[in-house]
Design an enzyme around this catalytic site. Structure first.
Site, PDB file in Angstrom:
ATOM      1  N   CYS A   2     -22.053 -23.320  15.739  1.00 40.93           N
ATOM      2  CA  CYS A   2     -23.560 -22.006  15.333  1.00 40.93           C
ATOM      3  C   CYS A   2     -23.932 -23.295  14.727  1.00 40.93           C
ATOM      4  O   CYS A   2     -23.705 -24.413  14.326  1.00 40.93           O
ATOM      5  CB  CYS A   2     -22.830 -21.734  14.428  1.00 40.93           C
ATOM      6  SG  CYS A   2     -21.288 -20.126  14.782  1.00 40.93           S
ATOM      7  N   ARG A  27     -25.344 -26.550  19.572  1.00 41.77           N
ATOM      8  CA  ARG A  27     -24.023 -25.967  18.787  1.00 41.77           C
ATOM      9  C   ARG A  27     -23.647 -25.062  19.404  1.00 41.77           C
ATOM     10  O   ARG A  27     -22.324 -24.343  18.592  1.00 41.77           O
ATOM     11  CB  ARG A  27     -24.722 -25.835  17.389  1.00 41.77           C
ATOM     12  CG  ARG A  27     -25.581 -26.486  17.335  1.00 41.77           C
ATOM     13  CD  ARG A  27     -26.268 -27.170  15.870  1.00 41.77           C
ATOM     14  NE  ARG A  27     -24.874 -26.777  14.716  1.00 41.77           N
ATOM     15  CZ  ARG A  27     -24.023 -28.309  13.762  1.00 41.77           C
ATOM     16  NH1 ARG A  27     -24.878 -29.075  14.546  1.00 41.77           N
ATOM     17  NH2 ARG A  27     -23.442 -27.593  13.417  1.00 41.77           N
ATOM     18  N   TRP A  74     -21.618 -19.892  17.666  1.00 44.18           N
ATOM     19  CA  TRP A  74     -20.102 -20.091  18.740  1.00 44.18           C
ATOM     20  C   TRP A  74     -19.135 -18.954  18.491  1.00 44.18           C
ATOM     21  O   TRP A  74     -18.753 -19.369  17.105  1.00 44.18           O
ATOM     22  CB  TRP A  74     -19.877 -21.419  18.977  1.00 44.18           C
ATOM     23  CG  TRP A  74     -18.934 -21.439  19.870  1.00 44.18           C
ATOM     24  CD1 TRP A  74     -19.504 -22.297  20.873  1.00 44.18           C
ATOM     25  CD2 TRP A  74     -17.948 -21.975  19.755  1.00 44.18           C
ATOM     26  NE1 TRP A  74     -17.795 -22.254  21.637  1.00 44.18           N
ATOM     27  CE2 TRP A  74     -16.426 -22.231  20.540  1.00 44.18           C
ATOM     28  CE3 TRP A  74     -16.545 -21.801  18.946  1.00 44.18           C
ATOM     29  CZ2 TRP A  74     -16.147 -22.413  20.919  1.00 44.18           C
ATOM     30  CZ3 TRP A  74     -15.353 -21.374  18.602  1.00 44.18           C
ATOM     31  CH2 TRP A  74     -15.029 -21.976  20.362  1.00 44.18           C
ATOM     32  N   ASN A 100     -22.300 -20.767   9.312  1.00 41.96           N
ATOM     33  CA  ASN A 100     -21.965 -21.620  10.405  1.00 41.96           C
ATOM     34  C   ASN A 100     -20.275 -22.719   9.424  1.00 41.96           C
ATOM     35  O   ASN A 100     -20.498 -22.882   8.475  1.00 41.96           O
ATOM     36  CB  ASN A 100     -22.483 -22.555  10.549  1.00 41.96           C
ATOM     37  CG  ASN A 100     -22.002 -24.096  10.767  1.00 41.96           C
ATOM     38  OD1 ASN A 100     -20.799 -24.090  12.366  1.00 41.96           O
ATOM     39  ND2 ASN A 100     -22.621 -25.393  11.180  1.00 41.96           N
ATOM     40  N   GLY A 101     -19.379 -21.949  10.276  1.00 40.24           N
ATOM     41  CA  GLY A 101     -17.836 -22.204   9.977  1.00 40.24           C
ATOM     42  C   GLY A 101     -16.641 -21.235  10.201  1.00 40.24           C
ATOM     43  O   GLY A 101     -17.275 -20.384  10.784  1.00 40.24           O
ATOM     44  N   GLU A 487     -11.923 -40.036  31.182  1.00 38.68           N
ATOM     45  CA  GLU A 487     -13.799 -39.186  31.206  1.00 38.68           C
ATOM     46  C   GLU A 487     -14.287 -38.891  31.941  1.00 38.68           C
ATOM     47  O   GLU A 487     -15.146 -37.436  32.677  1.00 38.68           O
ATOM     48  CB  GLU A 487     -14.530 -40.571  30.126  1.00 38.68           C
ATOM     49  CG  GLU A 487     -15.806 -39.936  30.311  1.00 38.68           C
ATOM     50  CD  GLU A 487     -16.237 -39.102  29.008  1.00 38.68           C
ATOM     51  OE1 GLU A 487     -15.538 -38.689  28.697  1.00 38.68           O
ATOM     52  OE2 GLU A 487     -17.221 -38.911  28.534  1.00 38.68           O
ATOM     53  N   LYS A 491     -15.817 -34.693  32.436  1.00 36.98           N
ATOM     54  CA  LYS A 491     -17.140 -34.504  32.685  1.00 36.98           C
ATOM     55  C   LYS A 491     -17.117 -33.655  33.770  1.00 36.98           C
ATOM     56  O   LYS A 491     -18.210 -32.836  33.874  1.00 36.98           O
ATOM     57  CB  LYS A 491     -18.046 -36.290  33.002  1.00 36.98           C
ATOM     58  CG  LYS A 491     -18.907 -36.243  32.721  1.00 36.98           C
ATOM     59  CD  LYS A 491     -19.987 -36.279  30.819  1.00 36.98           C
ATOM     60  CE  LYS A 491     -18.470 -35.829  30.022  1.00 36.98           C
ATOM     61  NZ  LYS A 491     -18.207 -36.076  29.058  1.00 36.98           N
ATOM     62  N   GLU A 494     -15.912 -30.094  32.540  1.00 34.61           N
ATOM     63  CA  GLU A 494     -16.687 -29.271  31.663  1.00 34.61           C
ATOM     64  C   GLU A 494     -17.789 -28.928  32.017  1.00 34.61           C
ATOM     65  O   GLU A 494     -18.766 -27.800  31.722  1.00 34.61           O
ATOM     66  CB  GLU A 494     -16.797 -30.027  29.791  1.00 34.61           C
ATOM     67  CG  GLU A 494     -17.683 -30.917  30.357  1.00 34.61           C
ATOM     68  CD  GLU A 494     -17.723 -31.729  28.729  1.00 34.61           C
ATOM     69  OE1 GLU A 494     -17.439 -31.366  28.200  1.00 34.61           O
ATOM     70  OE2 GLU A 494     -17.507 -33.022  29.390  1.00 34.61           O
ATOM     71  N   HIS A 510       3.879 -40.453  40.321  1.00 39.31           N
ATOM     72  CA  HIS A 510       5.446 -39.565  39.243  1.00 39.31           C
ATOM     73  C   HIS A 510       5.486 -38.387  39.278  1.00 39.31           C
ATOM     74  O   HIS A 510       5.695 -37.952  38.274  1.00 39.31           O
ATOM     75  CB  HIS A 510       5.707 -40.063  37.674  1.00 39.31           C
ATOM     76  CG  HIS A 510       5.459 -41.647  38.102  1.00 39.31           C
ATOM     77  ND1 HIS A 510       7.231 -42.494  38.675  1.00 39.31           N
ATOM     78  CD2 HIS A 510       4.575 -43.018  37.606  1.00 39.31           C
ATOM     79  CE1 HIS A 510       7.071 -43.138  38.238  1.00 39.31           C
ATOM     80  NE2 HIS A 510       6.338 -43.591  38.352  1.00 39.31           N
ATOM     81  N   LYS A 609     -21.477 -28.650  21.020  1.00 35.60           N
ATOM     82  CA  LYS A 609     -22.126 -29.378  21.213  1.00 35.60           C
ATOM     83  C   LYS A 609     -20.768 -30.467  19.298  1.00 35.60           C
ATOM     84  O   LYS A 609     -20.068 -31.284  19.346  1.00 35.60           O
ATOM     85  CB  LYS A 609     -23.066 -30.409  21.491  1.00 35.60           C
ATOM     86  CG  LYS A 609     -23.023 -31.428  21.187  1.00 35.60           C
ATOM     87  CD  LYS A 609     -23.903 -32.445  22.230  1.00 35.60           C
ATOM     88  CE  LYS A 609     -23.517 -34.017  22.390  1.00 35.60           C
ATOM     89  NZ  LYS A 609     -23.301 -34.263  22.845  1.00 35.60           N
TER      90      LYS A 609
HETATM   91  C1  F6R Z   1     -17.430 -34.056  26.119  1.00 38.73           C
HETATM   92  C2  F6R Z   1     -17.981 -34.095  24.822  1.00 38.73           C
HETATM   93  C3  F6R Z   1     -16.856 -33.353  23.332  1.00 38.73           C
HETATM   94  C4  F6R Z   1     -16.927 -34.305  22.568  1.00 38.73           C
HETATM   95  C5  F6R Z   1     -16.213 -33.917  21.567  1.00 38.73           C
HETATM   96  C6  F6R Z   1     -15.823 -34.691  20.128  1.00 38.73           C
HETATM   97  O1  F6R Z   1     -18.697 -34.461  26.763  1.00 38.73           O
HETATM   98  O2  F6R Z   1     -18.569 -34.153  24.272  1.00 38.73           O
HETATM   99  O3  F6R Z   1     -15.650 -33.593  24.516  1.00 38.73           O
HETATM  100  O4  F6R Z   1     -16.917 -35.650  23.122  1.00 38.73           O
HETATM  101  O5  F6R Z   1     -16.166 -32.013  21.286  1.00 38.73           O
HETATM  102  O6  F6R Z   1     -17.023 -34.609  18.945  1.00 38.73           O
HETATM  103  P1  F6R Z   1     -17.436 -35.895  18.607  1.00 38.73           P
HETATM  104  O7  F6R Z   1     -18.091 -36.565  19.359  1.00 38.73           O
HETATM  105  O8  F6R Z   1     -19.243 -34.996  17.733  1.00 38.73           O
HETATM  106  O9  F6R Z   1     -16.663 -36.069  17.558  1.00 38.73           O
END
Ligand code: F6R
Length: 614
Positions: A2, A27, A74, A100-101, A487, A491, A494, A510, A609
Site C-alpha cells: 500500500c 507498493r 495491496w 498502510n499496514g 534467483e 524471476k 514472478e 534426488h 514491492k
Molecule cells: C523478487 C523480489 C522480492 C523481494 C522480497 C524482499 O523480485 O523483489 O522477493 O526481494 O520481497 O524485499 P526487500 O529486499 O525489500 O526486503
C-alpha cells in the site's frame, strides 16, 4: 504494501496526489482512491484496480481542493473492490483516513464500535481506525490530532496513516508505526506526506522521516509539529534528499525492469565507488568499519532476508565463509522470527533488504536486538526503517528500483557482500595479498563485463522466444551459482507466471529429474570453475532424458556448447564473482519471456514491492 500520499497547500491537491500514487503504485495496485477537501466537504473517489482506473473514473469531473489524501492498495483484509478501497470515512463524512499496514486487533475494536452503534461499510481492518478516531473526538471533545494520538494507544499492529478532517481544513494529521512515512516540507509553506520520497522529490528536497509512534501535524498556519505517542513534542530532523527525478522515470525504456537491468553497469559501479581501489589495494565499507573486529570475533553471522535479498545472502554466505572463514547462517526472516532461535550477544545479525521496510526482516532484527546481538543492515532505500534501527550498515546505492521484480538491487547487494567479504578477509589475514588484489581488479572490471552481456540482448531474446510457452522450468547451479539458479527461477515465475524451480545441480537426481522430458527447459549455470566438470555431468543427465539445455557458459567454452541446445556466453571472471555476471542473462530471459506472454512486467499480479505485512 500500500502506498499513501497526501498534500496540503495552495496548489490543487488532486494532480499532486494522483501523480504521487502512480509513483507508489509499485507498493500495490489492487485499488486506488483519493479524498479531497473542497469548500467544507470531503469528496471521495475510489476505484478497484490501478490508478489509471481511478483517473478514468474522475475524468471530466470537477475535482478541486487544496488538501487531499490518496491511497494505492495491496489488499490484506477484504476483497480488492471499490468499497474496500481507501480512503475510509467516518459515518458523518467529516473525517477521511488512509492507512498502510495491518491493525491486528481490528476484530475486538470493531465489535466494540459496533456495539456502540457504528456501522461498517467495508471489510477492511482500516475502517475501525476512522470510527475509533471519530468516537474519541466526539466523546472526549479533543482536537483531531489528540483523537488520533489517543486512538493509536488502543491499536496493535502496523500503521502509517494520514487523516483529513473537514473541521480542520488547514491541517493533516499523520502517524506511523512499522510502516514508513515521510513528510516533505514544501517551498510555499505547503506539505507533502508519502510512504517514500518518490512522490515528493519533484516539489521539495527537504524531508523528515517519521520515527515509530510519532505523530506529525502539518498545519498551513503553524507549520510542522511532531509529537511522540506520549504527547511530548519532538524536534523534526530535516534531511536533504539526494535522489534525482530522472531515476523515477522510464527514460525511454518500455518497462522499468528493462531500464533497471540496463542500469547495472552503473549501479554496480556506484555501489563500489569510493569503497575500493584495486591499484592502491584497499577496500573499506565505511558504514560498518567500526564493527569489523566484532564481526571477525563473532561465533557466527546470521543473515536474514526475504525473496531475492535472501538469494543475495546465500551468495554472501559462500563469499564470507570462503574468503573470511567466518561461520555464516542464512535465514528466511519469516521463519527465524517465529522459531525461538538461539541468539547470543556475540552474534552478528545482518539484514539484507532492498526496501528496508520488509515486515518480517524488521521483526527478525527487533528480536535479535532484544537478545543483545549486534544488528547490521544492507539496504537500498536511504532512510528506510531497517537502515534506521540497525546499529550500522551499508547502503547499496543502486538508486530507486521501481520494477516489482528486483534486478539491480540484487547485483548491488551481492557487490556490497563481496566488498564485505574482502574487507573482513583482508583484515583477518585469511586471504593472500595476491588473491585480494586479483579479486579487487576483477571486481572493478565487472561493470564493463555486465555491459558486454547486455549487448547480447538480441541473442537472449531469440532464446526466450523458443521457451515462451513453457509451463515449467528448472534452474540448476552449483556453489555460488546455486543461489543464482534460485534467483533465475524466482524471476521467471514472478513475472511470467511459468512454474520454475531452482536446485543445486547435484540435487536434481534426488527427485526433480523425474520431471524432465522433451518439454522441459533446464537453465544451467555452467561457467568455468571448481564444479565445472560436475555440472557438465549434470547436463549429460538432463540430455539423456531429452530435456532442453540453455547453458550460461564462460566465453570460449566448447564442451558445453556441444551438449546444450542454446548457450549464452559470459566473460571470464574469478569464480567468486560469477553470480554478478550469470544473473544478467537470466534476468533478460525472464523479462523477454514475460513480455512475449503479454504479462505486466513491472507490476506482476498479486505482488507488491515493499512487503510491509508479514
Ligand atoms: C523478487 C523480489 C522480492 C523481494 C522480497 C524482499 O523480485 O523483489 O522477493 O526481494 O520481497 O524485499 P526487500 O529486499 O525489500 O526486503
Amino acid at each position: 504494501m500500500c502506498g499513501i500520499v497526501a498534500y496540503i497547500g495552495k496548489k490543487e491537491a488532486y494532480p499532486i496526489v494522483v501523480k504521487g500514487l502512480k509513483r507508489l503504485e509499485y507498493r500495490g495496485y489492487d485499488s486506488a482512491g483519493v479524498a479531497l477537501l473542497d469548500q467544507g466537504t470531503i469528496n471521495l473517489y475510489k476505484r478497484q484496480g490501478k490508478v489509471a482506473n481511478l483517473e478514468a473514473f474522475t475524468e471530466g469531473k470537477n475535482i478541486n481542493g487544496h488538501a487531499g489524501i490518496g491511497h494505492t492498495r495491496w489488499a490484506t483484509h477484504g476483497l480488492p473492490n471499490d468499497v474496500n478501497a481507501h480512503p475510509h470515512t467516518s459515518t458523518d463524512g467529516k473525517i477521511a483516513l488512509i492507512h498502510n499496514g495491518i491493525i491486528e486487533n481490528y476484530g475486538p475494536l470493531k465489535e466494540e464500535l459496533m456495539s456502540r452503534g457504528y456501522e461498517f461499510k467495508s471489510e477492511t481492518d482500516t475502517e475501525v481506525l476512522v470510527h475509533l478516531i471519530d468516537d474519541i473526538q466526539k466523546n472526549e471533545n479533543v482536537s483531531i490530532a489528540e483523537a488520533v494520538r489517543l486512538a493509536l494507544h488502543s491499536v496493535v499492529g502496523a500503521y502509517a496513516i494520514v487523516v483529513l478532517s473537514k473541521e480542520n481544513p488547514n491541517q493533516l494529521v499523520a502517524a506511523r508505526k512499522s510502516s514508513p512515512l515521510v513528510v516533505g516540507i514544501g517551498k510555499d509553506g505547503d506539505f507533502f506526506l508519502a510512504s517514500d520520497a518518490t512522490p515528493i522529490i519533484e516539489y521539495t528536497k527537504r524531508v523528515v522521516y517519521l520515527e515509530d509512534e510519532e505523530i506529525a501535524v502539518v498545519d498551513l498556519n503553524d507549520g510542522l509539529k511532531i509529537f511522540n505517542i506520549g504527547n511530548q513534542e519532538v524536534t523534526p530532523y530535516v534531511q536533504q534528499l539526494e535522489m534525482q527525478l530522472e531515476a523515477l522515470e522510464k527514460g525511454g525504456y518500455e518497462h522499468f525492469m528493462m531500464k533497471e537491468i540496463y542500469e547495472q553497469p552503473r549501479s554496480i559501479t556506484d555501489c563500489f565507488r569510493g569503497r575500493m581501489n584495486a591499484a592502491e589495494g584497499w577496500v573499506t565499507l565505511g558504514g560498518i568499519k567500526e564493527y569489523e573486529q566484532k564481526i571477525i570475533n563473532a561465533p557466527r553471522i546470521i543473515m536474514i532476508a526475504c525473496g531475492t535479498s535472501w538469494h543475495a545472502c546465500l551468495v554472501g554466505e559462500y563469499l564470507i565463509e570462503d574468503l573470511a572463514r567466518i561461520n555464516v547462517e542464512v535465514e528466511y526472516a519469516s521463519e527465524f522470527r517465529y522459531r525461538n532461535p538461539i541468539i547470543n550477544e556475540n552474534d552478528v545479525i545482518l539484514a539484507v533488504s532492498q526496501s528496508g521496510e520488509t515486515a518480517d526482516t524488521m521483526a527478525a532484527l527487533e528480536l535479535a536486538k532484544s537478545k543483545g546481538a549486534t544488528i547490521l543492515g544492507i539496504c537500498n532505500v536511504v532512510g528506510s526503517s531497517i537502515s534506521r534501527i540497525t546499529d550500522a550498515g551499508s547502503y547499496t546505492h543502486a538508486g530507486p528500483e521501481i520494477g516489482v521484480a528486483s534486478t539491480k538491487a540484487f547485483t548491488a547487494q551481492v557487490t556490497v557482500l563481496t566488498l564485505m567479504a574482502l574487507s573482513l578477509a583482508h583484515k583477518k589475514g585469511s586471504i593472500s595479498e595476491t588473491k585480494f588484489h586479483t579479486l579487487l581488479t576483477e571486481l572493478e572490471a565487472i561493470p564493463e563485463k555486465v555491459q558486454r552481456i547486455l549487448e547480447k540482448n538480441t541473442h537472449i531474446e531469440s532464446i526466450a522466444s523458443v521457451y515462451k510457452d513453457a509451463t515449467n522450468a528448472l534452474y540448476l547451479g552449483r556453489g555460488s551459482s546455486f543461489p543464482v539458479a534460485l534467483e533465475g527461477a524466482l524471476k521467471l515465475k514472478e513475472i511470467s507466471y511459468i512454474h520454475a524451480e531452482g536446485y543445486p545441480a547435484a540435487e536434481m537426481k534426488h527427485g526433480p529429474i523425474a520431471l524432465i522430458d522433451e518439454e522441459m527447459p533446464v537453465f544451467v549455470i555452467a561457467t568455468k570453475g571448481t564444479s565445472y566438470e560436475k555440472v557438465v555431468s549434470n547436463i549429460q543427465e538432463v540430455k539423456a532424458r531429452k530435456g532442453k539445455i540453455i547453458a550460461i557458459v564462460t566465453e570460449g567454452d566448447t564442451q558445453v556448447r556441444d551438449l546444450a541446445d542454446h548457450i549464452i556466453e559470459i566473460p571470464e571472471t574469478d569464480e567468486h564473482l560469477v553470480p554478478l555476471l550469470a544473473t544478467i542473462p537470466l534476468q533478460l530471459l525472464s523479462y523477454h519471456i514475460a513480455v512475449m506472454r503479454n504479462c505486466n512486467v513491472d507490476q506482476p499480479r498479486n505482488l507488491a514491492k515493499s512487503v510491509t505485512v508479514e
